[in-house]
Scaffold this motif. Structure first.
Motif, mmCIF file in Angstrom:
data_model
loop_
_atom_site.group_PDB
_atom_site.id
_atom_site.type_symbol
_atom_site.label_atom_id
_atom_site.label_comp_id
_atom_site.label_asym_id
_atom_site.label_seq_id
_atom_site.Cartn_x
_atom_site.Cartn_y
_atom_site.Cartn_z
ATOM 1 N N MET A 1 36.315 2.765 -42.041
ATOM 2 C CA MET A 1 35.075 3.388 -41.551
ATOM 3 C C MET A 1 35.328 4.577 -40.627
ATOM 4 N N PHE A 2 36.279 4.441 -39.712
ATOM 5 C CA PHE A 2 36.690 5.517 -38.802
ATOM 6 C C PHE A 2 35.610 5.899 -37.786
ATOM 7 N N PHE A 3 35.007 4.906 -37.118
ATOM 8 C CA PHE A 3 33.997 5.172 -36.095
ATOM 9 C C PHE A 3 34.607 5.117 -34.702
ATOM 10 N N ALA A 4 34.234 6.091 -33.859
ATOM 11 C CA ALA A 4 34.633 6.130 -32.455
ATOM 12 C C ALA A 4 33.405 6.514 -31.641
ATOM 13 N N PRO A 5 33.077 5.764 -30.590
ATOM 14 C CA PRO A 5 33.690 4.484 -30.296
ATOM 15 C C PRO A 5 33.456 3.508 -31.451
ATOM 16 N N PRO A 6 34.250 2.428 -31.507
ATOM 17 C CA PRO A 6 34.158 1.520 -32.646
ATOM 18 C C PRO A 6 32.929 0.610 -32.568
ATOM 19 N N GLY B 1 25.342 6.053 -31.538
ATOM 20 C CA GLY B 1 26.265 6.790 -30.672
ATOM 21 C C GLY B 1 27.692 6.845 -31.183
ATOM 22 N N ALA B 2 27.980 6.157 -32.270
ATOM 23 C CA ALA B 2 29.328 6.185 -32.842
ATOM 24 C C ALA B 2 29.446 7.388 -33.777
ATOM 25 N N SER C 1 40.440 -10.322 -31.508
ATOM 26 C CA SER C 1 41.100 -9.088 -31.959
ATOM 27 C C SER C 1 40.178 -7.874 -31.982
ATOM 28 N N HIS C 2 38.903 -8.075 -31.740
ATOM 29 C CA HIS C 2 37.961 -6.946 -31.703
ATOM 30 C C HIS C 2 38.292 -5.955 -30.579
ATOM 31 N N ALA D 1 33.851 -4.264 -36.360
ATOM 32 C CA ALA D 1 34.670 -3.491 -37.300
ATOM 33 C C ALA D 1 36.150 -3.465 -36.941
ATOM 34 N N ASN D 2 36.511 -3.802 -35.698
ATOM 35 C CA ASN D 2 37.926 -3.832 -35.315
ATOM 36 C C ASN D 2 38.548 -5.224 -35.433
#
Length: 180
Positions: free
Chosen positions: A61-66, A163-164, A91-92, A137-138
């Protein structure tokens, strides 16, 4: 095994993706106004021996922030024998770890190395048809083989927070890698 963006073929699913029911579910989890990214259909047929390797969805997906998640609706009962989703607890909080092509159809990428299951223990999530599992997603997760005579089917409703921001270059690089 895997069909992306099936809402483009079904008015019902498209309406469900954007429904108040789904948006009200994911809004507090995202902490932001949800934006729908699509629905994926996953079917692990009876006696399927393949596994989806450990991976993080944000490596696709490549979202920041995740600030993104997947709400997975179980279409079938899913026991340990059917290869349910197994998540690594906690692990998130991790950044996106290195991923490489997995060689598994429907799971184009997997972690390069084994995850730290001592710090982030694996939890296989057994669900019944109609249950919804939501994961960040992480979160590192995988699925095992389906050793049953029944299908293990899911619909994955994908959302990110307003906001991502998507890293467009990373996404385009990934798309080139997958299609190459």
């Amino acid at each position: 095994r895997y069909v992306f963006r099936i809402e483009g073929h079904s008015n019902y699913l498209r309406e469900l993706l954007h429904s108040a029911l789904m948006l009200d579910l994911v809004r507090p989890l995202l902490g932001d106004e949800p934006k729908a990214d699509g629905i994926q259909y996953i079917d692990k047929p009876p006696h399927a021996s393949y596994e989806f390797p450990y991976h993080q969805d944000n490596a696709y997906m490549f979202f920041a922030p995740p600030r993104a998640l997947v709400a997975t609706l179980a279409l079938d009962n899913q026991s340990a024998e059917s290869g349910p989703i197994a998540c690594l607890s906690g692990s998130h909080v991790l950044e996106i770890l290195p991923h490489a092509p997995s060689g598994v159809l429907g799971a184009s990428r997997g972690l390069v190395g084994p995850p730290d299951t001592a710090t982030y223990p694996e939890v296989a999530v057994e669900v019944e048809a109609g249950d919804v599992l939501v994961h960040h997603a992480n979160v590192i997760h995988r699925t095992g083989p389906n050793r049953t005579a029944g299908h293990r089917r899911n619909l994955g409703f994908i959302y990110h927070g307003a906001g991502a921001v998507k890293d467009v270059q990373a996404y385009e690089d990934y798309e080139r890698q997958v299609t190459w």
